[in-house]
Motif scaffolding. Structure first.
Motif, PDB file in Angstrom:
ATOM      1  N   LEU A 256      14.686 -44.920   3.756  1.00  0.00           N
ATOM      2  CA  LEU A 256      14.713 -46.173   4.647  1.00  0.00           C
ATOM      3  C   LEU A 256      15.484 -45.580   5.743  1.00  0.00           C
ATOM      4  O   LEU A 256      14.977 -46.229   7.047  1.00  0.00           O
ATOM      5  N   ALA A 257      16.176 -44.635   5.744  1.00  0.00           N
ATOM      6  CA  ALA A 257      16.917 -44.280   6.882  1.00  0.00           C
ATOM      7  C   ALA A 257      16.020 -43.760   7.910  1.00  0.00           C
ATOM      8  O   ALA A 257      15.797 -44.192   9.220  1.00  0.00           O
ATOM      9  N   PRO A 258      14.977 -42.801   7.545  1.00  0.00           N
ATOM     10  CA  PRO A 258      13.999 -42.436   8.559  1.00  0.00           C
ATOM     11  C   PRO A 258      12.902 -43.354   8.892  1.00  0.00           C
ATOM     12  O   PRO A 258      12.454 -43.493  10.137  1.00  0.00           O
ATOM     13  N   LEU A 263      10.743 -46.711  13.250  1.00  0.00           N
ATOM     14  CA  LEU A 263      10.672 -48.299  14.103  1.00  0.00           C
ATOM     15  C   LEU A 263      11.164 -48.192  15.458  1.00  0.00           C
ATOM     16  O   LEU A 263      10.872 -48.859  16.478  1.00  0.00           O
ATOM     17  N   GLN A 264      12.661 -47.533  15.509  1.00  0.00           N
ATOM     18  CA  GLN A 264      13.426 -47.701  16.647  1.00  0.00           C
ATOM     19  C   GLN A 264      12.527 -46.984  17.688  1.00  0.00           C
ATOM     20  O   GLN A 264      12.343 -47.234  19.039  1.00  0.00           O
ATOM     21  N   ILE A 265      11.862 -45.541  17.352  1.00  0.00           N
ATOM     22  CA  ILE A 265      11.237 -44.717  18.219  1.00  0.00           C
ATOM     23  C   ILE A 265       9.793 -45.529  18.639  1.00  0.00           C
ATOM     24  O   ILE A 265       9.424 -45.571  19.717  1.00  0.00           O
ATOM     25  N   LEU A 266       9.234 -46.429  17.816  1.00  0.00           N
ATOM     26  CA  LEU A 266       8.135 -47.170  18.204  1.00  0.00           C
ATOM     27  C   LEU A 266       8.360 -48.112  19.179  1.00  0.00           C
ATOM     28  O   LEU A 266       7.435 -48.363  20.043  1.00  0.00           O
ATOM     29  N   LYS A 267       9.483 -48.681  19.130  1.00  0.00           N
ATOM     30  CA  LYS A 267       9.793 -49.866  20.085  1.00  0.00           C
ATOM     31  C   LYS A 267      10.162 -49.151  21.617  1.00  0.00           C
ATOM     32  O   LYS A 267       9.941 -49.767  22.448  1.00  0.00           O
ATOM     33  N   MET A 268      10.930 -47.802  21.387  1.00  0.00           N
ATOM     34  CA  MET A 268      11.365 -47.282  22.612  1.00  0.00           C
ATOM     35  C   MET A 268      10.692 -46.398  23.315  1.00  0.00           C
ATOM     36  O   MET A 268      10.376 -46.163  24.585  1.00  0.00           O
ATOM     37  N   SER A 269       9.388 -45.605  22.420  1.00  0.00           N
ATOM     38  CA  SER A 269       8.748 -44.718  23.335  1.00  0.00           C
ATOM     39  C   SER A 269       7.314 -45.081  23.621  1.00  0.00           C
ATOM     40  O   SER A 269       6.781 -45.840  22.655  1.00  0.00           O
ATOM     41  N   ASN A 270       6.780 -44.671  24.533  1.00  0.00           N
ATOM     42  CA  ASN A 270       5.403 -45.052  24.991  1.00  0.00           C
ATOM     43  C   ASN A 270       4.434 -43.881  24.869  1.00  0.00           C
ATOM     44  O   ASN A 270       3.413 -43.869  24.996  1.00  0.00           O
ATOM     45  N   ASP A 271       5.357 -42.668  24.212  1.00  0.00           N
ATOM     46  CA  ASP A 271       4.432 -41.304  24.299  1.00  0.00           C
ATOM     47  C   ASP A 271       3.726 -41.056  22.912  1.00  0.00           C
ATOM     48  O   ASP A 271       4.278 -41.507  21.910  1.00  0.00           O
ATOM     49  N   ARG A 277       4.102 -39.257  15.321  1.00  0.00           N
ATOM     50  CA  ARG A 277       4.961 -38.570  14.425  1.00  0.00           C
ATOM     51  C   ARG A 277       5.789 -39.652  13.715  1.00  0.00           C
ATOM     52  O   ARG A 277       6.120 -39.603  12.651  1.00  0.00           O
ATOM     53  N   ALA A 278       6.159 -40.712  14.671  1.00  0.00           N
ATOM     54  CA  ALA A 278       7.094 -41.792  13.790  1.00  0.00           C
ATOM     55  C   ALA A 278       6.103 -42.369  12.729  1.00  0.00           C
ATOM     56  O   ALA A 278       6.831 -42.700  11.608  1.00  0.00           O
ATOM     57  N   ARG A 279       4.769 -42.559  12.931  1.00  0.00           N
ATOM     58  CA  ARG A 279       4.051 -43.324  12.162  1.00  0.00           C
ATOM     59  C   ARG A 279       3.900 -42.502  10.939  1.00  0.00           C
ATOM     60  O   ARG A 279       3.868 -42.894   9.720  1.00  0.00           O
ATOM     61  N   GLU A 280       3.921 -41.269  10.928  1.00  0.00           N
ATOM     62  CA  GLU A 280       3.521 -40.185   9.914  1.00  0.00           C
ATOM     63  C   GLU A 280       4.970 -40.076   9.146  1.00  0.00           C
ATOM     64  O   GLU A 280       4.892 -40.222   7.875  1.00  0.00           O
ATOM     65  N   ILE A 281       6.016 -40.159   9.782  1.00  0.00           N
ATOM     66  CA  ILE A 281       7.282 -40.288   9.061  1.00  0.00           C
ATOM     67  C   ILE A 281       7.382 -41.458   8.155  1.00  0.00           C
ATOM     68  O   ILE A 281       7.620 -41.498   6.925  1.00  0.00           O
ATOM     69  N   MET A 282       7.023 -42.714   8.648  1.00  0.00           N
ATOM     70  CA  MET A 282       7.351 -43.998   8.138  1.00  0.00           C
ATOM     71  C   MET A 282       6.165 -43.926   6.973  1.00  0.00           C
ATOM     72  O   MET A 282       6.546 -44.177   5.466  1.00  0.00           O
ATOM     73  N   GLU A 283       4.988 -43.187   7.082  1.00  0.00           N
ATOM     74  CA  GLU A 283       3.960 -43.069   6.036  1.00  0.00           C
ATOM     75  C   GLU A 283       4.422 -42.377   4.861  1.00  0.00           C
ATOM     76  O   GLU A 283       4.543 -42.635   3.644  1.00  0.00           O
ATOM     77  N   ARG A 284       5.111 -41.091   4.999  1.00  0.00           N
ATOM     78  CA  ARG A 284       5.597 -40.272   4.143  1.00  0.00           C
ATOM     79  C   ARG A 284       6.823 -40.889   3.413  1.00  0.00           C
ATOM     80  O   ARG A 284       6.836 -40.712   2.085  1.00  0.00           O
ATOM     81  N   GLN A 285       7.646 -41.371   3.960  1.00  0.00           N
ATOM     82  CA  GLN A 285       8.840 -42.118   3.373  1.00  0.00           C
ATOM     83  C   GLN A 285       8.290 -43.242   2.496  1.00  0.00           C
ATOM     84  O   GLN A 285       8.971 -43.470   1.695  1.00  0.00           O
ATOM     85  N   LEU A 286       7.499 -44.081   3.056  1.00  0.00           N
ATOM     86  CA  LEU A 286       7.000 -45.206   2.049  1.00  0.00           C
ATOM     87  C   LEU A 286       6.316 -44.654   1.000  1.00  0.00           C
ATOM     88  O   LEU A 286       6.572 -45.191  -0.172  1.00  0.00           O
ATOM     89  N   ARG A 287       5.415 -43.752   0.992  1.00  0.00           N
ATOM     90  CA  ARG A 287       4.871 -43.080  -0.075  1.00  0.00           C
ATOM     91  C   ARG A 287       6.090 -42.571  -1.133  1.00  0.00           C
ATOM     92  O   ARG A 287       5.876 -42.694  -2.432  1.00  0.00           O
ATOM     93  N   GLN A 288       7.002 -42.140  -0.736  1.00  0.00           N
ATOM     94  CA  GLN A 288       8.132 -41.586  -1.455  1.00  0.00           C
ATOM     95  C   GLN A 288       8.819 -42.812  -2.394  1.00  0.00           C
ATOM     96  O   GLN A 288       8.938 -42.725  -3.514  1.00  0.00           O
ATOM     97  N   MET A 289       9.125 -43.965  -1.480  1.00  0.00           N
ATOM     98  CA  MET A 289       9.378 -45.080  -2.249  1.00  0.00           C
ATOM     99  C   MET A 289       8.499 -45.796  -3.232  1.00  0.00           C
ATOM    100  O   MET A 289       8.895 -46.025  -4.550  1.00  0.00           O
ATOM    101  N   VAL A 290       7.262 -45.533  -3.060  1.00  0.00           N
ATOM    102  CA  VAL A 290       6.365 -46.407  -3.884  1.00  0.00           C
ATOM    103  C   VAL A 290       6.325 -45.319  -5.167  1.00  0.00           C
ATOM    104  O   VAL A 290       6.339 -45.809  -6.150  1.00  0.00           O
ATOM    105  N   ARG A 291       6.357 -44.005  -4.764  1.00  0.00           N
ATOM    106  CA  ARG A 291       6.336 -43.176  -6.000  1.00  0.00           C
ATOM    107  C   ARG A 291       7.637 -43.563  -6.918  1.00  0.00           C
ATOM    108  O   ARG A 291       7.599 -43.460  -8.229  1.00  0.00           O
ATOM    109  N   LEU A 292       8.687 -43.739  -6.390  1.00  0.00           N
ATOM    110  CA  LEU A 292       9.791 -43.911  -7.159  1.00  0.00           C
ATOM    111  C   LEU A 292       9.658 -45.483  -7.987  1.00  0.00           C
ATOM    112  O   LEU A 292      10.058 -45.153  -9.080  1.00  0.00           O
TER     113      LEU A 292
END
Length: 606
Positions: A256-258, A263-271, A277-292
């Motif tokens: 949940l932390a990453p 999410l904050q990166i998506l709000k603040m960055s236009n790059d 990279r932020a979306r990839e982080i969210m996808e990896r961490q969500l997959r981890q939570m789903v696996r648990l």
């Protein structure tokens, strides 16, 4: 008095002994007295009958020759028999011929009675016929003392003395029984109180006899041992439960932390690269939570017997390769060297390819996590006798011999330290073992100790023969191109989920309507006439099942494709969905590809 006896086993035991003795003596005394009185009466009658017979024979000549003087002399001889109070001789016509009496209390009847005897108070009266040459010529009357009351009183005195002595003996026996029976029981009760007060199940009662009391002491000690063992098991289970809850909180907070940061990166960055990279982080961490969550649900289903496996003949090596592809990113990230040994003839088993791949991936994942970077992992597959054996061996941290017997238990953690580098819920090996057991196999663990690596072996019964080659499934027919717009209705009381999914579907070019309750969804369906409806199950007011029934009753409702998107994912939930007329069942969180596949299909089937 009754309460005092009821609260004391000693007094109950004494009461039992005394009551038993009293009843036994009472019955015995009553029987003896009754028998003696009967015998006394019969003896008195017999003696008096004999005396009457003697008088009858002696007085027969006097009656025959009408000689009252001789008859009187015969009766006078009865003075030597003080127990006889009176006597008389009657002629055949009933006239008194001669008489004799001793004492004023004696009386002689004026006329004789019928031959026989009777008791009159304290006297025994007897009438006996006098015969001469077989012909009755008169009657003898005798009256004797019958002191049954004196005899009864004598017996009662004797019974009282015997009962007093018996009570004394009974008290002695009762005291002895209390020492023999009660002392071991009191010692057991004392040990039981000590166990309750001190919670020390190592205490034992001392066995002093080999009888039933000794068996009771043995059973009590065995019970204490079993209770102590279970107490320790409960303490261990409670400790593991606490560790699991703490670990679960830790494991859920970690991804949940990453996700929050991304999410904050998506709000603040236009790059665009940063946002990617932020979306990839969210996808990896969500997959981890789903696996648990999936691991926990799978263990729960297996424990309750609700997890089914689809058995068919499958080739093990291909399943192993699929598992390797799943874990390959983690192995590469850790810099490990994976050595595969899948040579030899093809090996087939009766099993569920998906679940077996889950087992092998779990073992490889553990090997990768618990092996230091740059380690070696060896995976082999072969045939031993009538079994297919898959082994996963690493040169990682190994398993402590004290932990090895419990490594497959729920929530077991070989490393419980807060700074352990590899986290987990401790359910992976439990799930793997139970999945293997569902296939009729066994999962074994070996380790030479800490620092010497680990080896896990999956042994599965080999199938009788190789399966026929399955026909490759044909690609689903499309009702149109993937980009063809659909009318989609989303019904969910979680507005964040429904609006985010609506945004995704609109981005795919579909026309979307959102409703926040079952009743609102039903009204929207009447107006919007959707082709596809994605609905939640657990909604207040009208739940998803009721909504499905209502949608099917609308004009054109039979043509709608209904899909449940819910957190309820057990077999019974899917069965209820089918009964409600729902075509598809997806569990949250749901992949966009699953939504897209349903939208592009022309036929709906669970």
């Amino acid at each position: 008095m009754v309460n005092v006896i009821a609260r004391s086993v000693r007094r109950k035991l004494m009461l039992v002994v005394l009551a038993t003795t009293t009843m036994a003596l009472f019955v015995a005394a009553a029987s003896l007295i009754a028998y003696d009185l009967r015998s006394y009466r019969q003896t008195a009658v017999d003696n008096l009958s004999t005396q009457a017979e003697i008088l009858a024979r002696a007085s027969a000549p006097a009656l025959a020759f009408n000689d009252p003087k001789s008859a009187q002399e015969d009766l006078a001889q009865l003075k030597a028999r003080p127990q006889i109070l009176a006597a008389a001789i009657y002629q055949i016509n009933g006239r008194l011929f001669a008489s004799f009496s001793q004492g004023k209390e004696s009386s002689i009847p004026a006329f004789p009675e019928k031959a026989g005897w009777r008791i009159d108070g304290d006297r025994l009266l007897l009438f006996h016929p006098i015969r001469e040459k077989g012909e009755s010529i008169g009657i003898v009357f005798l009256s004797a003392r019958y002191r049954v009351d004196e005899r009864l009183s004598d017996y009662l005195v004797i019974v009282a003395i015997v009962m007093a002595l018996a009570f004394g003996v009974a008290l002695l026996i009762s005291s002895w029984l209390q020492g023999t029976l009660m002392r071991p029981l009191l010692e057991v009760a004392s040990v039981a109180r000590d166990v309750v007060e001190r919670r020390d199940y190592s205490l034992k009662a001392v066995k002093k006899t080999d009888d039933e009391i000794g068996d009771l002491v043995d059973a009590f000690n065995a019970m204490l041992q079993e209770v102590g063992r279970r107490e320790k098991a409960l303490e261990e289970a409670d400790r593991r439960k606490d560790e699991f809850l703490a670990t679960l909180a830790h494991e859920l907070r970690n991804p949940l932390a990453p996700v929050t940061n991304a999410l904050q990166i998506l709000k603040m960055s236009n790059d665009e690269a940063t946002r990617l990279r932020a979306r990839e982080i969210m996808e990896r961490q969500l997959r981890q939570m789903v696996r648990l969550v999936d691991d926990l649900l799978d263990v729960s289903r297996i424990t309750t017997g609700k997890l089914g496996v689809r058995m068919q003949r499958v080739e093990v090596a291909s399943i192993v390769r699929n598992a390797v592809e799943t874990v390959a990113p983690l192995i590469e990230a850790q810099g490990h060297h994976l050595h595969l040994d899948l040579s030899g003839e093809p090996a087939y088993v009766e099993g569920d390819a998906t679940r077996l791949a889950q087992v092998f991936a779990n073992l490889l994942n553990n090997a990768a996590k618990y092996t230091p970077s740059g380690g070696n992992i060896r995976l082999g597959c072969g045939i031993e006798g009538n079994e297919v054996v898959v082994t996963v061996k690493d040169d990682g941290i190994g398993i402590d011999p004290a932990v090895l017997p419990y490594v497959f238990e729920m929530f077991a953690q070989a490393d419980r330290s807060l700074d352990r580098p590899n986290a987990g819920l401790g359910v992976g090996l439990t799930l793997a073992r139970r999945l293997v057991e569902l296939h009729g196999g066994a999962l074994l663990a070996k380790s030479a100790g800490l620092g010497h690596g680990s080896e896990f072996s999956v042994r599965l019964p080999m199938a009788a023969s190789a399966p026929a080659q399955p026909r490759a499934p044909s690609a689903p027919e499309k009702a149109g191109h993937a980009s063809e717009a659909r009318r989609v209705l989303l019904v969910d009381d979680n507005i964040d989920f429904s609006t985010s999914l609506a945004a995704l579907l609109r981005a795919l070019g579909h026309e979307v309507r959102v409703a926040e309750s079952g009743a609102e969804g039903l009204r929207a369906a009447e107006e919007f006439k959707p082709q596809y409806v994605f609905l939640d199950i657990g909604m207040p007011g009208m739940n998803g099942y009721d909504l499905a029934h209502g949608l099917r009753r609308l004009p054109g409702g039979r043509a709608m494709v209904l899909t449940a998107v819910t957190g309820w994912g057990q077999d019974k939930d899917r069965q209820r969905a089918r009964e409600a007329g729902i075509d598809h069942h997806l569990t949250k969180p749901v992949e966009v590809d699953s939504i897209r596949a349903i939208l592009e299909a022309t036929e709906a089937a669970l």
